[in-house]
Design a protein around this motif. Structure first.
Motif, PDB file in Angstrom:
ATOM      1  N   LEU A 148       5.901   3.954  -1.750  1.00  0.00           N
ATOM      2  CA  LEU A 148       6.082   2.546  -2.057  1.00  0.00           C
ATOM      3  C   LEU A 148       5.294   1.600  -1.659  1.00  0.00           C
ATOM      4  O   LEU A 148       5.245   0.166  -1.966  1.00  0.00           O
ATOM      5  CB  LEU A 148       7.590   2.361  -1.904  1.00  0.00           C
ATOM      6  N   SER A 149       4.501   1.924  -0.775  1.00  0.00           N
ATOM      7  CA  SER A 149       3.465   0.981  -0.175  1.00  0.00           C
ATOM      8  C   SER A 149       2.241   0.526  -0.605  1.00  0.00           C
ATOM      9  O   SER A 149       1.774   1.237  -1.386  1.00  0.00           O
ATOM     10  CB  SER A 149       3.061   1.554   1.250  1.00  0.00           C
ATOM     11  N   SER A 150       2.247  -0.883  -0.674  1.00  0.00           N
ATOM     12  CA  SER A 150       1.246  -1.646  -1.357  1.00  0.00           C
ATOM     13  C   SER A 150       0.980  -2.918  -0.498  1.00  0.00           C
ATOM     14  O   SER A 150       1.871  -3.494   0.034  1.00  0.00           O
ATOM     15  CB  SER A 150       1.457  -1.892  -2.777  1.00  0.00           C
ATOM     16  N   PRO A 151      -0.256  -3.391  -0.405  1.00  0.00           N
ATOM     17  CA  PRO A 151      -0.170  -4.736   0.267  1.00  0.00           C
ATOM     18  C   PRO A 151       0.425  -5.896  -0.095  1.00  0.00           C
ATOM     19  O   PRO A 151       1.005  -6.470   0.981  1.00  0.00           O
ATOM     20  CB  PRO A 151      -1.722  -4.926   0.104  1.00  0.00           C
ATOM     21  N   ALA A 152       0.845  -5.900  -1.251  1.00  0.00           N
ATOM     22  CA  ALA A 152       1.580  -7.196  -1.780  1.00  0.00           C
ATOM     23  C   ALA A 152       3.022  -6.892  -1.432  1.00  0.00           C
ATOM     24  O   ALA A 152       3.801  -7.757  -0.815  1.00  0.00           O
ATOM     25  CB  ALA A 152       1.475  -7.204  -3.359  1.00  0.00           C
ATOM     26  N   LEU A 153       3.524  -5.660  -1.594  1.00  0.00           N
ATOM     27  CA  LEU A 153       5.073  -5.306  -1.239  1.00  0.00           C
ATOM     28  C   LEU A 153       5.215  -5.320   0.278  1.00  0.00           C
ATOM     29  O   LEU A 153       6.159  -5.950   0.836  1.00  0.00           O
ATOM     30  CB  LEU A 153       5.259  -3.783  -1.822  1.00  0.00           C
ATOM     31  N   ASP A 154       4.008  -4.881   1.185  1.00  0.00           N
ATOM     32  CA  ASP A 154       4.375  -4.760   2.633  1.00  0.00           C
ATOM     33  C   ASP A 154       4.399  -6.526   2.954  1.00  0.00           C
ATOM     34  O   ASP A 154       5.025  -6.731   3.870  1.00  0.00           O
ATOM     35  CB  ASP A 154       3.220  -4.168   3.216  1.00  0.00           C
TER      36      ASP A 154
END
Length: 191
Positions: A148-154
């Motif tokens: 689920l990790s993405s720069p925007a979500l993080d």
């Protein structure tokens, strides 16, 4: 806050002795010491790992998962040790809060008057709301699967758990103020 609510509701006649300045200093010292230990462990681990993918973090928050992405060594065992220590600290606080609130709710539900129950609940529910908001967003930030990790979500999750709880904290605690409630109702009706 959980202990303060517990003493105020469950042992109101002993509040002055149980929540004296000495007890407050001890609780503050314990909170500061555990926070310092937590920060020291993570800082020591962060400065001991070699960074081979540069030193630019993709966020404006310099968080541990972001720094670990820059590491070129396998720091699995060190991070696992830190997670165990961190989990013990968090779990200890969580258990203390849960036990306090279970005792509070059992006492409050035995109060015969509805007005008395409402007053007791309005005293401790703001703390429960802020603690739940912080814990739920922090748990999601650190326990979400890497898929689920993405720069925007993080970034969104980091803002949620580090900015939102302190920002809404004054609002939640001031909702016990009748004038603020009335002003908020007028604002909502006006919009």
């Amino acid at each position: 806050m959980a202990y303060d609510c517990f003493v105020a509701i469950c042992k109101p006649l002993h509040y002055g002795t149980l929540m004296g300045s000495r007890a407050c200093v001890k609780m503050a010292a314990a909170a500061w010491a555990s926070g310092f230990l937590y920060a020291l462990l993570h800082t020591g681990n962060t400065f001991s790992i070699p960074l081979c993918k540069g030193n630019a973090v993709e966020q404006f928050f310099c968080e541990i998962p972001q720094i670990l992405k820059l590491s070129c060594s396998d720091c699995y065992l060190r991070e696992l040790g830190l997670i165990v220590v961190s989990s013990c600290l968090v779990f200890g606080c969580f258990i203390f809060i849960v036990v306090s609130y279970v005792q509070i709710f059992t006492v409050v539900l035995r109060i015969p008057s509805e007005q008395g129950r409402h007053k007791a609940f309005s005293m401790c529910l703001p703390h429960l709301a802020v603690a739940s908001l912080f814990l739920s967003t922090a748990l999601f930030a650190y326990l979400k699967p890497p898929s689920l990790s993405s720069p925007a979500l993080d970034l969104v999750v980091a803002v949620l758990y580090s900015v939102v709880p302190p920002a809404v904290n004054p609002l939640i605690y001031s909702m016990r103020n009748k004038e603020l409630k009335d002003a908020l109702r007028k604002l909502i009706q006006w919009v």
